[in-house]
Design an enzyme around this catalytic site. Structure first.
Site, PDB file in Angstrom:
ATOM      1  N   LYS A 155     -51.532  28.703  35.147  1.00  0.00           N
ATOM      2  CA  LYS A 155     -51.505  27.543  35.225  1.00  0.00           C
ATOM      3  C   LYS A 155     -51.105  26.002  34.835  1.00  0.00           C
ATOM      4  CE  LYS A 155     -54.501  28.502  39.486  1.00  0.00           C
ATOM      5  NZ  LYS A 155     -55.440  29.157  39.462  1.00  0.00           N
TER       6      LYS A 155
ATOM      7  N   TYR B 254     -62.614  33.616  41.020  1.00  0.00           N
ATOM      8  CA  TYR B 254     -61.353  34.368  40.991  1.00  0.00           C
ATOM      9  C   TYR B 254     -60.883  34.581  39.935  1.00  0.00           C
ATOM     10  CZ  TYR B 254     -56.762  34.923  43.406  1.00  0.00           C
ATOM     11  OH  TYR B 254     -55.539  35.689  43.391  1.00  0.00           O
TER      12      TYR B 254
ATOM     13  N   ASP C 288     -62.345  33.673  31.586  1.00  0.00           N
ATOM     14  CA  ASP C 288     -61.162  33.396  32.597  1.00  0.00           C
ATOM     15  C   ASP C 288     -61.630  31.812  32.359  1.00  0.00           C
ATOM     16  OD1 ASP C 288     -59.411  32.957  34.208  1.00  0.00           O
ATOM     17  OD2 ASP C 288     -60.036  33.988  35.587  1.00  0.00           O
TER      18      ASP C 288
END
Ligand SMILES: *Cc1c(COP(=O)(O)O)cnc(C)c1O
Length: 443
Positions: free
Chosen positions: A276, A151, A246
């Site tokens: 995050k 993702y 990522d």
């Protein structure tokens, strides 16, 4: 403090009238765990409190940002201080530079610092979307390679699903994604270097970049095979393509320098993305790379990118305070609590005869209800996922809030002290029993 007399069910009902599905991000609807989503009013340290006044030990941690624990005093104070001086200027602030310098110095391994320059954005989705535009601008090529089950946020080209063969162009992974856009992405199986070589053998001259989760955590934890990231970088570079790593989820969580600093085999990364933890709970994300690549961004270069709220001073203050407090002691606490929780959960499953594997990437971990450790999306999907909803609900009833999906990692924070851990340990045997008793609805 007096609680408003309401219930989670009533709040959900009301939310569903006002918002699609009652939520602003799908997983929050608790669709795959078959119970009413909890509506929270406060959080402190390892605990969250819902509108009914019930307290839970939290293993979601805002999906990662609450790595020091919720409402950490230093972070709250930094936010309060920044807010007092203005919520945003739409102009530059010294704090942005200080955060960039911190990240550039922190992401280091063996003297190599792959982030020479950093651009701040507001979400992980923006970070990966921009990283891809940058890779295309840098190479003059269009195609992107991604891995099934990874993702990277919800930009059009990353919501793509595998076509019929390794080297075939992908199909839209969501309604609203035009087929010609999905066709700019090639989706292949994870942990499979033969698939990587094959896709490059066919399309190598047109591939701008490979994008990969540094250690995948959005299909549960599926660690890279030994040397996978390093080999990926080599193959991409041999064909003139870039590697986008990522680290939106793993960055600053699995170690001070993210997975980049922890992978058993060091790897090269052309562009890294963060999110995050870097925002400490406020909307902040970033992408970074070498000066040559990053200077291709506007205003210096031809690759356009901008943001009204980019580098917002309150978000930057939260991020800086979080990173400054994420020291060796904090990482040691996270590691210790993670190990205790993961091992106890595994023991509870074993005691009830529940077939499972524990997979870890540093302090990140999750379970899959399978006999052998899944290594890609197909093997992840083949697990006995039906055991998770009853397990999740039993944990919730016993005061532990887990991620509401079997495809998510469990997020432990530095504030998970012995009290919080023992509360989780007490809940586990009940929940493991519920997992053992689960019946396959498809059988
Ligand atoms: C969460 C996540 C994203 C998307 O970040 P948002 O801030 O939700 O847009 C991208 N990549 C990875 C690996 C993530 O875990």
């Amino acid at each position: 403090m007096t609680m408003t007399p309401t219930t989670n069910a009533r709040e959900f009902e009301r939310a569903r009238h006002a918002m699609p599905g009652g939520v602003n991000s799908p997983v929050r609807a608790f669709g795959s765990v078959g119970t009413t989503p909890r509506f929270y009013v406060s959080a402190k340290g390892p605990r969250v409190t819902d509108v009914e006044g019930r307290e839970y030990v939290d293993l979601v941690g805002s999906w990662g940002p609450a790595i020091l624990g919720h409402a950490h005093p230093a972070v709250v104070e930094a936010v309060r201080e920044a807010a007092t001086h203005g919520l945003g200027f739409g102009a530059s602030t010294p704090g942005e530079t200080a955060l960039a310098e911190h990240v550039e110095a922190r992401i280091e391994r063996d003297g190599v610092r792959p982030v020479e320059k950093l651009r701040l954005v507001s979400t992980g989705t923006e970070a990966t979307m921009t990283a891809i535009r940058l890779a295309r601008g840098a190479t003059g090529r269009d195609l992107i390679v991604k891995f099934a089950g990874h993702y990277h946020g919800h930009s059009d080209g990353l919501l793509a699903e595998a076509g019929s063969g390794v080297a075939t162009l992908a199909m839209p992974g969501s309604a609203g994604v035009p087929a010609p856009i999905a066709a700019q992405t090639l989706v292949i199986a994870y942990n499979d270097l033969d698939a990587v070589r094959e896709v490059f053998a066919v399309h190598g001259a047109e591939i701008a970049a490979v994008i990969v989760e540094a250690a995948p955590a959005n299909m549960g934890i599926v660690p890279p095979r030994h040397g996978f990231n390093a080999a990926l970088a080599e193959i991409a570079h041999a064909h003139g393509a870039l590697l986008i790593v990522d680290e939106v989820l793993t960055g600053f969580r699995v170690g001070p320098a993210g997975w980049y600093g922890e992978d058993p085999v060091p790897f090269a990364a052309d562009i890294l993305t963060f999110g995050k933890v870097i925002g400490g709970g406020l909307p902040l994300a970033a992408l970074g790379g070498s000066t040559d690549i990053m200077n291709l961004l506007a205003p210096l270069g031809p690759v356009y990118q901008a943001g009204t709220l980019s580098g917002n001073p309150v978000a930057v203050a939260a991020g800086r305070a979080t990173l400054e407090n994420l020291d060796a002691t904090a990482y040691a606490r996270i590691e210790r609590a993670s190990t205790a929780i993961a091992d106890a959960a595994s023991a509870a499953f074993s005691a009830e005869g529940v077939t499972h594997v524990l997979q870890r990437a540093g302090s990140l971990f999750s379970f899959q209800f399978a006999a052998e450790a899944p290594h890609d999306y197909d093997t992840v999907k083949a697990q006995e996922a039906f055991r998770y909803p009853p397990f999740f609900r039993a944990m919730l009833e016993h005061g532990v809030s887990l991620p509401p999906s079997v495809f998510e990692a469990w997020f432990v924070s530095a504030s998970h002290d012995d009290g919080a851990v023992s509360q989780i340990l007490e809940a586990l045997p009940h929940a493991a029993r519920a997992a053992a008793a689960a019946v396959d609805p498809a059988a």
